[in-house]
Enzyme design. Structure first.
Site, mmCIF file in Angstrom:
data_model
loop_
_atom_site.group_PDB
_atom_site.id
_atom_site.type_symbol
_atom_site.label_atom_id
_atom_site.label_comp_id
_atom_site.label_asym_id
_atom_site.label_seq_id
_atom_site.Cartn_x
_atom_site.Cartn_y
_atom_site.Cartn_z
ATOM 1 N N SER A 117 0.827 -1.209 0.000
ATOM 2 C CA SER A 117 0.000 0.000 0.000
ATOM 3 C C SER A 117 0.858 1.255 0.000
ATOM 4 O O SER A 117 0.422 2.307 -0.447
ATOM 5 C CB SER A 117 -0.858 0.050 1.257
ATOM 6 O OG SER A 117 -1.696 -1.049 1.323
ATOM 7 N N HIS A 138 -2.647 -3.355 -6.390
ATOM 8 C CA HIS A 138 -3.127 -2.970 -5.068
ATOM 9 C C HIS A 138 -4.619 -3.246 -4.937
ATOM 10 O O HIS A 138 -5.443 -2.501 -5.446
ATOM 11 C CB HIS A 138 -2.812 -1.486 -4.824
ATOM 12 C CG HIS A 138 -3.114 -1.023 -3.435
ATOM 13 N ND1 HIS A 138 -3.764 0.146 -3.167
ATOM 14 C CD2 HIS A 138 -2.856 -1.592 -2.227
ATOM 15 C CE1 HIS A 138 -3.896 0.281 -1.856
ATOM 16 N NE2 HIS A 138 -3.347 -0.758 -1.271
ATOM 17 N N GLU A 150 -5.978 -1.052 -8.066
ATOM 18 C CA GLU A 150 -5.036 -0.062 -8.603
ATOM 19 C C GLU A 150 -3.858 -0.819 -9.192
ATOM 20 O O GLU A 150 -3.259 -1.658 -8.504
ATOM 21 C CB GLU A 150 -4.515 0.850 -7.482
ATOM 22 C CG GLU A 150 -5.509 1.841 -6.950
ATOM 23 C CD GLU A 150 -4.921 2.765 -5.871
ATOM 24 O OE1 GLU A 150 -5.363 3.901 -5.775
ATOM 25 O OE2 GLU A 150 -4.024 2.329 -5.110
ATOM 26 N N ASN A 189 -4.941 6.310 -1.644
ATOM 27 C CA ASN A 189 -4.380 6.768 -0.374
ATOM 28 C C ASN A 189 -3.733 8.143 -0.491
ATOM 29 O O ASN A 189 -3.602 8.858 0.493
ATOM 30 C CB ASN A 189 -3.382 5.749 0.172
ATOM 31 C CG ASN A 189 -4.117 4.537 0.721
ATOM 32 O OD1 ASN A 189 -5.242 4.666 1.205
ATOM 33 N ND2 ASN A 189 -3.518 3.368 0.613
HETATM 34 P P1 NAD Z 1 -1.182 -9.850 7.217
HETATM 35 O O1 NAD Z 1 -0.233 -9.641 8.323
HETATM 36 O O2 NAD Z 1 -2.590 -10.142 7.524
HETATM 37 O O3 NAD Z 1 -0.666 -11.058 6.321
HETATM 38 C C1 NAD Z 1 0.665 -11.237 5.937
HETATM 39 C C2 NAD Z 1 0.932 -12.735 5.788
HETATM 40 O O4 NAD Z 1 2.212 -12.891 5.217
HETATM 41 C C3 NAD Z 1 0.927 -13.484 7.113
HETATM 42 O O5 NAD Z 1 0.076 -14.609 7.020
HETATM 43 C C4 NAD Z 1 2.371 -13.895 7.293
HETATM 44 O O6 NAD Z 1 2.536 -15.123 7.953
HETATM 45 C C5 NAD Z 1 2.821 -13.998 5.859
HETATM 46 N N1 NAD Z 1 4.261 -13.909 5.705
HETATM 47 C C6 NAD Z 1 5.156 -13.201 6.424
HETATM 48 N N2 NAD Z 1 6.402 -13.416 5.941
HETATM 49 C C7 NAD Z 1 6.298 -14.285 4.930
HETATM 50 C C8 NAD Z 1 7.232 -14.899 4.050
HETATM 51 N N3 NAD Z 1 8.508 -14.630 4.144
HETATM 52 N N4 NAD Z 1 6.760 -15.751 3.133
HETATM 53 C C9 NAD Z 1 5.436 -16.027 3.018
HETATM 54 N N5 NAD Z 1 4.517 -15.464 3.819
HETATM 55 C C10 NAD Z 1 4.946 -14.611 4.762
HETATM 56 O O7 NAD Z 1 -1.041 -8.580 6.264
HETATM 57 P P2 NAD Z 1 -2.103 -7.981 5.228
HETATM 58 O O8 NAD Z 1 -2.980 -7.024 5.915
HETATM 59 O O9 NAD Z 1 -2.664 -9.086 4.443
HETATM 60 O O10 NAD Z 1 -1.168 -7.103 4.300
HETATM 61 C C11 NAD Z 1 -0.357 -7.668 3.303
HETATM 62 C C12 NAD Z 1 0.058 -6.618 2.319
HETATM 63 O O11 NAD Z 1 -1.089 -6.048 1.706
HETATM 64 C C13 NAD Z 1 0.824 -5.457 2.914
HETATM 65 O O12 NAD Z 1 1.784 -5.045 2.007
HETATM 66 C C14 NAD Z 1 -0.232 -4.394 3.078
HETATM 67 O O13 NAD Z 1 0.303 -3.093 3.037
HETATM 68 C C15 NAD Z 1 -1.071 -4.644 1.871
HETATM 69 N N6 NAD Z 1 -2.451 -4.175 1.946
HETATM 70 C C16 NAD Z 1 -3.171 -4.349 3.077
HETATM 71 C C17 NAD Z 1 -4.490 -3.928 3.134
HETATM 72 C C18 NAD Z 1 -5.323 -4.128 4.370
HETATM 73 O O14 NAD Z 1 -6.360 -3.457 4.497
HETATM 74 N N7 NAD Z 1 -4.964 -5.028 5.250
HETATM 75 C C19 NAD Z 1 -5.075 -3.346 2.001
HETATM 76 C C20 NAD Z 1 -4.329 -3.215 0.830
HETATM 77 C C21 NAD Z 1 -3.020 -3.644 0.826
#
Ligand code: NAD
Length: 657
Positions: A117, A138, A150, A189
């Protein structure tokens, strides 16, 4: 095509589900089997919901689940991948490490996407041997529900990669907007964060309170949530880190408002921790109480001006088009209108002035963007001058909440607020009235088709948030009179009106179809008059037309219980004429419209009038009217044409004469 999703967390499992529903083979990768099992469980749950809501069939859901495999071995999983989408925590070193591994192991042709993000795509791409194939994809949370995607180009991303990513995004059913440059915040954002930060600063300085701003944004600007309500919902921790990350990349941006930091440091993360800008009792989802009157004294233009300024910056710097920015805020943030549309409504002179004031007080970051200054200088002040970010030259023909397509002999009217399930606003009512009268008087139009935009709803009813002007009983009655008038016009119109229903037809949406002459629905549609659940009753004819259509017993049941019925049930009780598969709806509507358009217009008019008359007039009066219409028709040219075509065994050409 094989898609590997890295990370099975909040976003990863959702992206895997979306990819699998699109028909791709998916492997979900995480660091432990436990995380993967949890991700799969959530996918299963979400698919079940989709089946319940008839968005997919049980077979489609089962097949989608079967297409998802899991692995804890990234190097191995990407060996035959065509697309890798990374969704691991927002940490540049973890992401770079993952991209390096993927780059070493994935086939050369594979597209590598990140769901970050806030981090620079280009910096992530630099960890690979193929930055031209790295792209930002995104998704919004939750990916299966949020329609926006996006696509972001890094510095070295190739045109071909972008094109492929756009196509894949569309295949996944997303509306894609293109962010052509790797700027902090991308589109959504980059517009949201300055708005949040500025609103927070106004609160910190005691100019407005949290509730005042939220009330104004919710009830006067029509946003789906107040901005602090949204911060609490998203998580103050997420906002804190995102604004820090954006500011690090863009030192000229103002410091994140200290209130965010304060709340963050105290562990007040918003809804999930029970306290943020508001208090929460605990539980999965709560909406804070925000009184409607609280925002009355707030200058809405000044609060929204920084968002408009950022949007202008995005367009002027060729980061995205005006259209994509509008789509992004509507679908990504649920705004009822585009940010530029709002600006044009406010007047760009007012926006300019607000920004100048903000800049005097808080620094040059808020100075009006040169694009806004330029528009103001050249007298393009928005709607009032016919030109602003958008052009309003053909104001009397262009509608904002409906789409009107005139293709004689058929006119199509589309209720066009798909981001709000095509809910009906006073403005939509005005536009409908206007367009229906135009169609009524249009000699070349013989049939009208009404539909809802998108695949989720014909219309889910009246938009309660749009009733900001309803302050007295007289206002409410005026609104209902206008709304009822739309139905009256449809009924009285001497041309057949067909409703094409795909998705919800609830409340006012259900009432609207009741006034149409023929109703065709998809099998996933749902119908109902749920007003009673809110302490209300149908107010746009539902208590009068529904019993006449489906009988008193069924109407009582539907309106007292407020429950929804399926398309099948609606067909059984006579609320719809035919049920078809979603992919057949357009075909069916076209066939019926064409058939109706070829019928003799004067006879069509007579049938419509007489049958509606059967609803209220005594039979003797109805029969008298029938004789009169019939006698008139015998002397029309159309009848002559009908008779001669019948004997000549050719298709008649009726002219309505
Ligand atoms: P999250 O913490 O819920 O999930 C991340 C996952 O990645 C976890 O299950 C973790 O175990 C896994 N992980 C960590 N290291 C790893 C590795 N080396 N190999 C494989 N898996 C691994 O996070 P999220 O909220 O899903 O966010 C993920 C991405 O998406 C981030 O970059 C975030 O900025 C982006 N994002 C989040 C949102 C939101 O609202 N949560 C929205 C858009 C984008």
């Amino acid at each position: 095509m094989k898609v590997v999703v890295v990370g099975a967390g909040v976003m990863g499992h959702g992206i895997a589900e979306v990819a699998s529903l699109a028909g791709y083979e998916v492997t979900m990768v995480d660091v432990s089997d436990d995380f993967l099992a949890k991700g799969l469980e959530k996918i299963r749950w979400s698919l079940e919901k989709f089946v319940e809501k008839k968005r997919v069939t049980k077979e489609q859901a089962d097949a989608a689940l079967r297409r998802i495999k899991t692995s804890t071995n990234l190097a191995d999983a990407v060996k035959d991948a065509d697309l890798v989408i990374e969704a691991v925590p927002e940490n540049i070193s973890i992401k770079r490490e993952i991209f390096a591994t993927v780059s070493r192991n994935a086939p050369q042709h594979a597209l590598l996407a990140t769901n970050t993000s806030t981090l620079p795509i280009s910096e992530i791409a630099a960890a690979t041997d193929r930055p031209d194939k790295v792209v930002g994809m995104h998704f919004f949370n939750p990916p299966p529900m949020m329609p926006l995607l996006e696509i972001i180009a890094g510095i070295k991303t190739s045109r071909e990669t972008i094109q492929q990513a756009v196509e894949i995004g569309k295949k996944m059913g997303k509306t894609v907007v293109l962010c052509r440059k790797d700027v902090p915040g991308f589109i959504v954002n980059r517009i949201l964060m300055p708005l949040m930060n500025y609103a927070c600063t106004l609160v910190k300085d005691g100019i407005y309170s949290v509730v005042e701003i939220d009330s104004a944004l919710k009830y006067r600007a029509g946003l789906p949530m107040g901005i602090f309500e949204l911060a609490d919902y998203t998580g103050i921790d997420v906002i804190h880190f995102a604004s820090k990350s954006i500011q690090e990349r863009e030192p000229q941006a103002p410091e994140p408002c200290p209130l965010f930091k304060e709340l963050f440091e105290r562990g007040h993360y918003g809804m999930k921790s029970g306290k943020g800008f508001y208090q929460y009792a605990g539980g999965s989802y709560e909406r804070p109480s925000i009184p409607r009157e609280a925002g009355e004294k707030v200058d809405v233009v000044s609060v929204l001006a920084p968002a408009i300024n950022s949007a202008a910056w995005i367009v002027r710097n060729d980061v995205a088009s005006v259209e994509d920015v509008e789509t992004a805020v509507k679908l990504g943030l649920g705004w009822p209108k585009g940010v530029f549309e709002m600006a044009d409504e406010f007047g760009l002179d007012a926006v300019h002035q607000s920004l100048q004031k903000a800049a005097e007080r808080y620094g040059t970051f808020y100075s009006p963007d040169p694009m806004i200054t330029e528009l103001v200088k050249s007298g393009k002040l928005g709607q009032k001058t016919g030109q602003g970010f958008h052009s309003y030259v053909k104001a009397e023909q262009s509608y904002s909440e409906i789409i009107f397509e005139r293709r004689p002999p058929i006119a199509r009217i589309v209720l066009n607020r798909p981001h709000r399930l095509n809910t009906i606003t006073p403005k939509m009512i005005q536009e409908l009235t206007d367009v229906l009268m135009k169609v009524w008087n249009d000699g070349e139009i013989r049939v009208v088709v009404i539909r809802g935009a998108g695949e989720r709803a014909f219309s889910a009813g009246a938009d309660v948030t749009a009733f900001t002007e309803v302050k007295t009983k007289a206002d409410a009655e005026r609104f209902l009179r206008d709304f009822q008038e739309v139905m009256n016009i449809i009924e009285a119109m001497p041309k057949p009106v067909i409703a094409g229903i795909d998705g919800f037809a609830l409340g006012g949406g259900c009432e609207l179809i009741q006034s149409c002459d023929i109703r065709i629905a998809t099998d996933r549609s749902e119908f109902g008059q749920p007003e009673i659940n809110l302490g209300l009753i149908p107010g746009a004819g539902g208590t009068q037309r529904l019993p006449r259509l489906v009988g008193i017993a069924k109407a009582l049941e539907l309106e007292l219980l407020g429950t929804r019925i399926t398309a099948e049930e609606a067909f059984r009780i006579g609320l719809v004429n035919k049920v078809v598969k979603p992919e057949k709806l357009e075909e069916e509507l076209a066939a019926i419209a064409e058939k109706l358009a070829a019928q003799p217009p004067l006879a069509v008019r007579a049938v419509k009038q007489l049958i509606l008359m059967a609803r209220e007039a005594p039979m003797s009066k109805g029969l008298a009217a029938e004789r009169m219409f019939f006698a008139d028709l015998i002397f029309t040219k159309d009848f002559m044409e009908g008779i001669s075509a019948f004997f000549a065994k050719r298709k008649p050409e009726f002219k309505g004469e």
